[in-house]
Design a protein around this motif. Sequence first.
Motif: not given
Length: 91
Positions: A39, A42-44, A47, A82-83, A85-86, A90
Amino acid sequence: MANTSSAQKAARQAARRTATNKARRSRLRSTVRSVEVAIAAGDKAAAEQALKAAEPVMMRSAQKGVVHKKTMSRKVSRLAARIKSIGAAAG
């Protein structure tokens, strides 16, 4: 020190359970950390994969009594949010 045989047995069982729970808790924290790292990077996709691998470990630790069931459900839910929302941040 335990005086009776039943107390000695209880002490042995407690030590065995403590070791098992310590291993389970350590594995739980490691899997959650892998999700957190993905997370933070920033790698969805990574994650999501990490959460998919971590969720069974998390729920099993709750089922075995290492942590409370609702605590784990809340953590899984928050990690998933949270994942999610990445992609929103983006995109």
